[in-house]
Design a protein around this motif. Structure first.
Motif, PDB file in Angstrom:
ATOM      1  N   ARG A  40       0.863  -1.173   0.000  1.00 32.49           N
ATOM      2  CA  ARG A  40       0.000   0.000   0.000  1.00 32.49           C
ATOM      3  C   ARG A  40       0.898   1.221   0.000  1.00 32.49           C
ATOM      4  O   ARG A  40       2.112   1.108   0.150  1.00 32.49           O
ATOM      5  CB  ARG A  40      -0.934  -0.014   1.211  1.00 32.49           C
ATOM      6  CG  ARG A  40      -0.219  -0.197   2.545  1.00 32.49           C
ATOM      7  CD  ARG A  40      -1.138  -0.784   3.607  1.00 32.49           C
ATOM      8  NE  ARG A  40      -2.432  -0.124   3.516  1.00 32.49           N
ATOM      9  CZ  ARG A  40      -3.362  -0.197   4.470  1.00 32.49           C
ATOM     10  NH1 ARG A  40      -3.135  -0.874   5.565  1.00 32.49           N
ATOM     11  NH2 ARG A  40      -4.510   0.417   4.338  1.00 32.49           N
ATOM     12  N   GLU A  41       0.299   2.438  -0.207  1.00 31.81           N
ATOM     13  CA  GLU A  41       1.140   3.638  -0.252  1.00 31.81           C
ATOM     14  C   GLU A  41       1.738   3.945   1.100  1.00 31.81           C
ATOM     15  O   GLU A  41       2.835   4.462   1.196  1.00 31.81           O
ATOM     16  CB  GLU A  41       0.352   4.870  -0.700  1.00 31.81           C
ATOM     17  CG  GLU A  41      -0.223   4.760  -2.063  1.00 31.81           C
ATOM     18  CD  GLU A  41      -1.504   3.981  -2.018  1.00 31.81           C
ATOM     19  OE1 GLU A  41      -1.476   2.832  -2.506  1.00 31.81           O
ATOM     20  OE2 GLU A  41      -2.471   4.476  -1.493  1.00 31.81           O
ATOM     21  N   ARG A  42       0.997   3.664   2.160  1.00 33.26           N
ATOM     22  CA  ARG A  42       1.503   3.962   3.491  1.00 33.26           C
ATOM     23  C   ARG A  42       2.597   2.969   3.851  1.00 33.26           C
ATOM     24  O   ARG A  42       2.586   1.833   3.399  1.00 33.26           O
ATOM     25  CB  ARG A  42       0.365   3.883   4.507  1.00 33.26           C
ATOM     26  CG  ARG A  42      -0.579   5.076   4.417  1.00 33.26           C
ATOM     27  CD  ARG A  42      -1.847   4.816   5.208  1.00 33.26           C
ATOM     28  NE  ARG A  42      -2.756   3.955   4.468  1.00 33.26           N
ATOM     29  CZ  ARG A  42      -3.822   3.367   4.993  1.00 33.26           C
ATOM     30  NH1 ARG A  42      -4.082   3.510   6.274  1.00 33.26           N
ATOM     31  NH2 ARG A  42      -4.622   2.616   4.253  1.00 33.26           N
ATOM     32  N   SER A  43       3.561   3.399   4.627  1.00 32.90           N
ATOM     33  CA  SER A  43       4.623   2.487   5.020  1.00 32.90           C
ATOM     34  C   SER A  43       4.747   2.484   6.542  1.00 32.90           C
ATOM     35  O   SER A  43       4.055   3.220   7.232  1.00 32.90           O
ATOM     36  CB  SER A  43       5.948   2.892   4.353  1.00 32.90           C
ATOM     37  OG  SER A  43       6.231   4.238   4.617  1.00 32.90           O
ATOM     38  N   GLY A  44       5.615   1.626   7.049  1.00 31.76           N
ATOM     39  CA  GLY A  44       5.831   1.542   8.493  1.00 31.76           C
ATOM     40  C   GLY A  44       4.907   0.527   9.140  1.00 31.76           C
ATOM     41  O   GLY A  44       3.900   0.124   8.564  1.00 31.76           O
ATOM     42  N   PRO A  45       5.284   0.089  10.365  1.00 31.25           N
ATOM     43  CA  PRO A  45       4.532  -0.978  11.035  1.00 31.25           C
ATOM     44  C   PRO A  45       3.071  -0.620  11.293  1.00 31.25           C
ATOM     45  O   PRO A  45       2.216  -1.491  11.272  1.00 31.25           O
ATOM     46  CB  PRO A  45       5.300  -1.181  12.354  1.00 31.25           C
ATOM     47  CG  PRO A  45       6.168   0.023  12.524  1.00 31.25           C
ATOM     48  CD  PRO A  45       6.451   0.530  11.147  1.00 31.25           C
ATOM     49  N   LEU A  46       2.761   0.655  11.510  1.00 32.53           N
ATOM     50  CA  LEU A  46       1.385   1.027  11.842  1.00 32.53           C
ATOM     51  C   LEU A  46       0.429   0.795  10.676  1.00 32.53           C
ATOM     52  O   LEU A  46      -0.773   0.668  10.864  1.00 32.53           O
ATOM     53  CB  LEU A  46       1.317   2.492  12.300  1.00 32.53           C
ATOM     54  CG  LEU A  46       1.716   2.711  13.753  1.00 32.53           C
ATOM     55  CD1 LEU A  46       1.786   4.196  14.064  1.00 32.53           C
ATOM     56  CD2 LEU A  46       0.737   2.012  14.689  1.00 32.53           C
ATOM     57  N   ALA A  47       0.982   0.778   9.453  1.00 28.94           N
ATOM     58  CA  ALA A  47       0.120   0.531   8.297  1.00 28.94           C
ATOM     59  C   ALA A  47      -0.082  -0.967   8.054  1.00 28.94           C
ATOM     60  O   ALA A  47      -0.849  -1.361   7.183  1.00 28.94           O
ATOM     61  CB  ALA A  47       0.727   1.180   7.053  1.00 28.94           C
ATOM     62  N   ALA A  48       0.608  -1.785   8.834  1.00 28.15           N
ATOM     63  CA  ALA A  48       0.565  -3.235   8.590  1.00 28.15           C
ATOM     64  C   ALA A  48      -0.800  -3.823   8.896  1.00 28.15           C
ATOM     65  O   ALA A  48      -1.540  -3.296   9.722  1.00 28.15           O
ATOM     66  CB  ALA A  48       1.623  -3.926   9.455  1.00 28.15           C
ATOM     67  N   ARG A  49      -1.114  -4.898   8.224  1.00 23.80           N
ATOM     68  CA  ARG A  49      -2.334  -5.656   8.546  1.00 23.80           C
ATOM     69  C   ARG A  49      -2.133  -7.101   8.114  1.00 23.80           C
ATOM     70  O   ARG A  49      -1.479  -7.363   7.103  1.00 23.80           O
ATOM     71  CB  ARG A  49      -3.549  -5.025   7.866  1.00 23.80           C
ATOM     72  CG  ARG A  49      -3.384  -4.910   6.393  1.00 23.80           C
ATOM     73  CD  ARG A  49      -4.552  -4.216   5.744  1.00 23.80           C
ATOM     74  NE  ARG A  49      -4.661  -4.686   4.370  1.00 23.80           N
ATOM     75  CZ  ARG A  49      -5.210  -4.013   3.385  1.00 23.80           C
ATOM     76  NH1 ARG A  49      -5.722  -2.828   3.605  1.00 23.80           N
ATOM     77  NH2 ARG A  49      -5.284  -4.510   2.181  1.00 23.80           N
ATOM     78  N   PRO A  50      -2.692  -8.013   8.879  1.00 21.76           N
ATOM     79  CA  PRO A  50      -2.417  -9.431   8.608  1.00 21.76           C
ATOM     80  C   PRO A  50      -2.966  -9.891   7.261  1.00 21.76           C
ATOM     81  O   PRO A  50      -2.469 -10.863   6.707  1.00 21.76           O
ATOM     82  CB  PRO A  50      -3.117 -10.158   9.761  1.00 21.76           C
ATOM     83  CG  PRO A  50      -4.128  -9.200  10.278  1.00 21.76           C
ATOM     84  CD  PRO A  50      -3.594  -7.828  10.036  1.00 21.76           C
ATOM     85  N   GLY A  51      -3.960  -9.188   6.742  1.00 25.13           N
ATOM     86  CA  GLY A  51      -4.573  -9.645   5.491  1.00 25.13           C
ATOM     87  C   GLY A  51      -3.930  -9.066   4.245  1.00 25.13           C
ATOM     88  O   GLY A  51      -4.455  -9.212   3.148  1.00 25.13           O
ATOM     89  N   LEU A  52      -2.750  -8.418   4.396  1.00 25.66           N
ATOM     90  CA  LEU A  52      -2.159  -7.703   3.259  1.00 25.66           C
ATOM     91  C   LEU A  52      -1.897  -8.608   2.057  1.00 25.66           C
ATOM     92  O   LEU A  52      -1.923  -8.161   0.912  1.00 25.66           O
ATOM     93  CB  LEU A  52      -0.854  -7.039   3.708  1.00 25.66           C
ATOM     94  CG  LEU A  52      -0.274  -5.955   2.798  1.00 25.66           C
ATOM     95  CD1 LEU A  52      -1.247  -4.779   2.662  1.00 25.66           C
ATOM     96  CD2 LEU A  52       1.058  -5.438   3.338  1.00 25.66           C
ATOM     97  N   PHE A  53      -1.637  -9.890   2.300  1.00 28.34           N
ATOM     98  CA  PHE A  53      -1.257 -10.778   1.190  1.00 28.34           C
ATOM     99  C   PHE A  53      -2.318 -11.829   0.870  1.00 28.34           C
ATOM    100  O   PHE A  53      -2.087 -12.722   0.062  1.00 28.34           O
ATOM    101  CB  PHE A  53       0.077 -11.461   1.524  1.00 28.34           C
ATOM    102  CG  PHE A  53       1.122 -10.475   1.937  1.00 28.34           C
ATOM    103  CD1 PHE A  53       1.589  -9.544   1.025  1.00 28.34           C
ATOM    104  CD2 PHE A  53       1.599 -10.442   3.234  1.00 28.34           C
ATOM    105  CE1 PHE A  53       2.533  -8.607   1.401  1.00 28.34           C
ATOM    106  CE2 PHE A  53       2.544  -9.497   3.618  1.00 28.34           C
ATOM    107  CZ  PHE A  53       3.013  -8.578   2.704  1.00 28.34           C
ATOM    108  N   LEU A  54      -3.464 -11.702   1.527  1.00 26.70           N
ATOM    109  CA  LEU A  54      -4.552 -12.668   1.312  1.00 26.70           C
ATOM    110  C   LEU A  54      -4.905 -12.774  -0.164  1.00 26.70           C
ATOM    111  O   LEU A  54      -5.281 -11.781  -0.792  1.00 26.70           O
ATOM    112  CB  LEU A  54      -5.801 -12.214   2.073  1.00 26.70           C
ATOM    113  CG  LEU A  54      -5.967 -12.652   3.526  1.00 26.70           C
ATOM    114  CD1 LEU A  54      -7.241 -12.037   4.099  1.00 26.70           C
ATOM    115  CD2 LEU A  54      -6.001 -14.163   3.637  1.00 26.70           C
ATOM    116  N   GLY A  55      -4.783 -13.954  -0.708  1.00 24.37           N
ATOM    117  CA  GLY A  55      -5.207 -14.180  -2.085  1.00 24.37           C
ATOM    118  C   GLY A  55      -4.271 -13.618  -3.131  1.00 24.37           C
ATOM    119  O   GLY A  55      -4.542 -13.722  -4.333  1.00 24.37           O
ATOM    120  N   ARG A  56      -3.178 -12.999  -2.708  1.00 28.90           N
ATOM    121  CA  ARG A  56      -2.246 -12.401  -3.661  1.00 28.90           C
ATOM    122  C   ARG A  56      -1.173 -13.420  -4.063  1.00 28.90           C
ATOM    123  O   ARG A  56      -0.893 -14.347  -3.322  1.00 28.90           O
ATOM    124  CB  ARG A  56      -1.566 -11.163  -3.039  1.00 28.90           C
ATOM    125  CG  ARG A  56      -2.532 -10.031  -2.703  1.00 28.90           C
ATOM    126  CD  ARG A  56      -3.052  -9.325  -3.944  1.00 28.90           C
ATOM    127  NE  ARG A  56      -1.973  -8.729  -4.704  1.00 28.90           N
ATOM    128  CZ  ARG A  56      -1.910  -8.694  -6.042  1.00 28.90           C
ATOM    129  NH1 ARG A  56      -2.861  -9.238  -6.768  1.00 28.90           N
ATOM    130  NH2 ARG A  56      -0.909  -8.126  -6.656  1.00 28.90           N
TER     131      ARG A  56
END
Lengths: 383, 383
Positions: free
Chosen positions: B130-146
């Protein structure tokens, strides 16, 4: 029924003739009908006018007008505006005329050349649209809150300017006045050149292997989305605004060539420098281009038309099934939180996805608590 | 807890070390934690590791490891991968190693040059972000289905390949194997070049007058969205994949220069032809470029990762107030209709907007009837 308009006069819009019932013309007609204004529909393809009429956009115009409409709206592509204006004026179709083409200079020059009566003409351009075209894609809210540029000339009477402004207001748009040159340069920058750039990037995808394309995600989709538009329609628009568009895309091409040269030089390939075609910008660093890009991106106004608004985005892990989204946004509604935007990330072959809710930053904490209290997983850091 | 993995072996992922707790590393850590896998977090900035730990992504790694982790994930930018691998191997941090950098060739070559043990290394690249970076922008579903590309070399042991694949599966991604050259060319095409192209377009907006930018809409926003990314981070990525990226953006630059020449020629300006820098494509018509762009755009897979799905889009006029969206999607849920996407078009200073609901084409008619029965205006043609 007439909307309040600027210029201190009251333009009466009781009967409007729409010439061209594609996406834009039909959307305007639908908006006028919602205000109870009588709408006559004409199109060189009678079937298109018929479809628009069936959608509730008005009634087909009689072959010869009983009496002139208050206003005729030429909703035809830029290259067709001048001839349509001449035809309409010859048949006495309306008292005053406007158009909605996305180019303003060339149609005006062509209308003057054809001997149109420019006193009763004021050009207009509503800044709204979508990739889909034709009357079936029309919707009355297409121009809600969007700018609607008016380009009257020194010849334009007060009456035609007032009518064109009343039309914009009746469609829920915000009238803005510019001259044709300023308008054409502006839309070359923010609409026409981006279309060509998106097409040039998307054109690269025609040759890529299937396995490469399969890796593409939201970034590639977004950059090239508008390239999905109708090539013929867009070619007409670009040709009518050729010089300003060429200036912008030439500059983009130079920056890209310089970035490529810079990357090759950094990779120890052929040196970048004065020998670069065009001689401009090879020394400019790719980093500089990226920084300028981020700065330029930041200047685009947000959805609300003002400066870009920062929303807080709350991600929720949600089951991918009917009713789940309803429950989530219902929880927000119960808490009195207005959802500004929703992004749903599906997951291939899985039963869970991420729903991102954009809300005012001051509402985010409350929304997170509300959702967690109802059992959803909201994967963000504690405040 | 170990996920099923290919290659017929069972890779055990009970304890994973994440080196680099930015967006990608922390998102992976969160996904692993959701599966109950022990996660150790390290970052050259201890504060970033602390934030990730506070988000529930794991616990800070001890300065000297008690025992090697089952797998270490190097979640650092491409230019930093090789040195991080060497450091980790020197301290015996893990039994096997993978990375998640978006460039695969150069880090591998650098690692070989530094004398890393490549038998226990298999590179990886999860296609998410995503455009945002850093740990606070993280989410466990970032790679779901990718897709998650794995680039093992001939040296890589079966154990490291199995562990890297197990990591991808634990994050909900789909492992795909490619060699580094094929991978780097693919991401140059579908990710890195689009980023530079978006930046080059957005860079034009730095100079545009305020009144021009005020006309910008969703098209300009979409084309340039990814240009909002971190310039330094992206510069590192581009420099590490310089040749393949330069090839693509050179081709885009040539097409744009040719289109500009074609437009100028059509406008009766200077002629396009053999004198054009690069000598390629000036004869190609702008229309041809637009058509190629539309065709290329059509090759991008849809959100679900398969071929682009056509959804029916149902527009609804909705009050811009809390709870309204809930009522609309609730109506869909009650009717058993799954909403695939939601687009909310706000209107400046008005109390009504358009909510577009994307649904399976066969569900559209039922949704329209459901919404109209409940009093919403759904401005589409009758079937």
């Amino acid at each position: 029924m007439a909307a309040a308009i600027p210029h201190g006069t009251d333009a009466v819009l009781e009967r409007v003739l729409i010439i061209g019932t594609g996406l834009i013309g039909t959307s305007i007609a639908l908006a006028l009908r919602e205000r109870g204004i009588e709408v006559l529909l004409a199109d060189r393809d009678p079937e298109a006018a018929r479809v628009a009429a069936d959608m509730g956009a008005g009634v087909p115009a009689p072959a010869t007008p009983d009496e002139p409409a208050d206003l005729a709206v030429l909703a035809v592509p830029p290259p067709a505006v001048a001839a349509a204006l001449l035809d309409a004026q010859k048949s006495g179709a309306a008292q005053v005329y406007t158009d909605v083409a996305s180019v303003k200079g060339l149609p005006l020059a062509q209308a003057a050349e054809l001997g149109c009566d420019l006193a009763v003409f004021a050009g207009g351009h509503p800044l709204g649209g979508r990739e889909r075209s034709g009357p079936l894609a029309a919707r009355p809210g297409l121009f809600l809150g969007r700018p609607w540029v008016l380009c009257p000339t020194a010849e334009s009477t007060e009456a035609v300017v007032a009518s064109a402004a009343a039309l914009a207001l009746a469609c829920g748009a915000n009238p803005v006045t510019m001259d044709a040159v300023e308008h054409d340069r502006a839309v070359a920058l923010i609409s026409h050149a981006p279309h060509v750039v998106a097409s040039a990037m998307a054109a690269r995808f025609t040759a890529g292997p299937e396995r490469a394309l399969a890796l593409a995600g939201q970034g590639a989709r977004d950059v090239t989305r508008i390239a999905g538009g109708d090539p013929r329609l867009w070619h007409g628009i670009l040709a009518a605004n050729a010089q300003p568009v060429a200036d912008v895309i030439d500059a983009v091409a130079r920056d890209l060539a310089a970035a490529a040269a810079g990357l090759r030089a950094a990779a120890g390939g052929v040196a970048a420098g004065g020998a670069e075609p065009g001689g401009v910008g090879a020394a400019r660093d790719t980093l500089d281009l990226l920084a300028r890009g981020a700065a330029g991106h930041g200047r685009i106004p947000g959805k609300h038309g003002g400066p870009a608004t920062r929303h807080a985005v709350v991600p929720v892990l949600a089951a991918d099934r009917p009713g789940e989204l309803a429950l989530i946004v219902q929880a927000a509604g119960v808490a009195g939180i207005n959802i500004e935007d929703v992004l749903i990330e599906h997951s291939q072959g899985r039963s869970v996805g991420v729903v991102e809710l954009a809300v005012a930053p001051e509402s985010a904490r409350r929304l997170i608590e509300e959702l967690r209290a109802r059992g959803w997983s909201v994967p963000v850091a504690p405040a």
